[in-house]
Design a protein around this motif. Structure first.
Motif, short mmCIF file in Angstrom:
data_model
loop_
_atom_site.label_atom_id
_atom_site.label_comp_id
_atom_site.label_asym_id
_atom_site.label_seq_id
_atom_site.Cartn_x
_atom_site.Cartn_y
_atom_site.Cartn_z
N ILE A 112 4.14 12.92 -3.74
CA ILE A 112 2.72 12.58 -3.74
C ILE A 112 2.42 11.79 -2.47
N ASN A 113 1.55 12.33 -1.63
CA ASN A 113 1.08 11.61 -0.46
C ASN A 113 -0.16 10.81 -0.85
N ILE A 114 -0.06 9.48 -0.75
CA ILE A 114 -1.05 8.62 -1.38
C ILE A 114 -2.08 8.09 -0.39
N ALA A 171 -1.70 15.54 -3.74
CA ALA A 171 -2.56 14.37 -3.61
C ALA A 171 -2.54 13.60 -4.92
N LEU A 172 -2.86 12.31 -4.84
CA LEU A 172 -2.83 11.46 -6.03
C LEU A 172 -3.73 12.01 -7.13
N GLU A 173 -4.88 12.56 -6.75
CA GLU A 173 -5.83 13.06 -7.74
C GLU A 173 -5.29 14.28 -8.50
N ARG A 197 0.88 -1.17 0.00
CA ARG A 197 0.00 0.00 0.00
C ARG A 197 0.92 1.22 0.00
N MET A 198 0.93 1.93 -1.11
CA MET A 198 1.86 3.04 -1.24
C MET A 198 1.49 4.18 -0.28
N LYS A 199 2.51 4.75 0.31
CA LYS A 199 2.33 5.88 1.21
C LYS A 199 2.83 7.19 0.61
N ALA A 200 3.97 7.14 -0.04
CA ALA A 200 4.56 8.36 -0.62
C ALA A 200 5.30 7.98 -1.89
#
Length: 322
Positions: free
Chosen positions: A318-320, A297-299, A19-22
């Motif tokens: 990117i903080n995911i 953010a990812l979006e 689960r990606m975090k950054a």
């Protein structure tokens, strides 16, 4: 680029689901975005992101050294182990190189399945964002090993962006003196001084006759690479680290190389430097968190990638996952 919903991947044998975090945004991601190759040829559609950290949430068959709940930094590069270069000890030159975020889906997503062998446990002292920046620090460590550096050697770093800032910290730790940085963006100058630069100058402001034992080019542009050759002393070393357009050519005098006995090196990716990079950040010997200029953010990624040059990003993260 676009944000889409995809099926959650499953880890194969010897893989883990992270689960990606950054995830860091690298200059190479911009090259890929504009149609150039990364460390290998990119065949879209592809989820980018090769500077990443996250949390192991599932392990595949055969995985022994990782478990769900482990925090990891990910080395994106996957070597075949069988070609001429792998067998002679140069795996980063692998003829069959694969890479997470380049030839297989990477870290600009909530989940990614990656080889367990490419995951390095992160100590509690290192944040998720710092964990994502282990990869570029590992690349810089590999570049530094191309240089015969001794305390008291004079060094010019051409380009004071994120990579130049990492080089600066390591060079000062190795005893470079003076360490001079050429950087056109004056807003970066105070940070460069705080990281140990003896002098920070704008391009064109160096005295015409000032030469250096070591010149490290971190930009990848014609004018900055040609400047690197002009600034090297007799017996000097030049490291071309900045990633250029594949079609770019520069003008260099072979006689200058001959008469000065210049040593010229390239530096490609980061073969097995993750553990060293983690150790340096854990000790506080290299600071990466203060170098982050933008968080997304990812979006936001499609818009950010389209506008990246205008955003004046020194280093974007990117903080995911929350």
């Amino acid at each position: 680029m676009e944000v889409v919903e995809m099926e959650r991947p499953h880890p194969g044998r010897n893989e883990v689901l992270v689960r990606m975090k950054a995830c860091g945004i690298c200059g190479t991601d911009q090259h890929i975005y504009h149609g150039h190759p990364g460390s290998a040829e990119v065949l879209p559609p592809m989820i980018l992101g090769h500077e990443c950290s996250g949390l192991v949430v599932e392990v595949g068959e055969g995985v022994r050294n990782l478990k769900a709940g482990d925090r990891v930094a990910i080395d994106p590069n996957i070597y075949c182990g069988e070609c001429e270069y792998c067998r002679r000890g140069d795996p980063h030159l692998c003829e069959n190189l694969e890479a997470i975020g380049v030839t297989r889906n990477g870290g600009m997503a909530e989940f990614a399945a990656v080889p367990a062998a490419n995951c390095y446990p992160l100590p509690d002292e290192i944040s998720d964002e710092e964990g994502a920046l282990i990869e570029p620090l590992g690349c810089v460590l590999h570049g530094l090993k191309k240089i015969n550096l001794f305390p008291g050697m004079s060094v010019l770093i051409v380009g004071g962006g994120f990579i130049g800032q990492l080089f600066l910290q390591l060079l000062k730790r190795w005893g470079a003196s003076p360490a001079v940085v050429s950087e056109p963006v004056v807003e970066k100058h105070p940070l460069l001084r705080s990281l140990g630069a003896d002098r920070v100058v704008a391009p064109g402001d160096l005295p015409g006759d000032e030469l250096f034992d070591v010149v490290i080019e971190c930009v990848g542009r014609k004018e900055s690479m040609e400047e690197a050759f002009r600034r090297a002393k007799k017996g000097g070393q030049i490291l071309l680290f900045g990633v250029s357009d594949p079609n770019l050519e520069i003008s260099v005098s072979p006689y200058q190389i001959f008469s000065k006995e210049l040593k010229i090196s390239g530096s490609f990716i980061n073969p097995y430097t993750h553990q060293e990079a983690i150790s340096l950040v854990k000790q506080g010997a290299v600071r990466t968190a203060p170098l982050i200029s933008h968080r997304f953010a990812l979006e936001e990624v499609p818009t950010v990638m389209a506008r990246y040059p205008t955003l004046k990003v020194a280093k974007g993260i990117i903080n995911i996952s929350p």
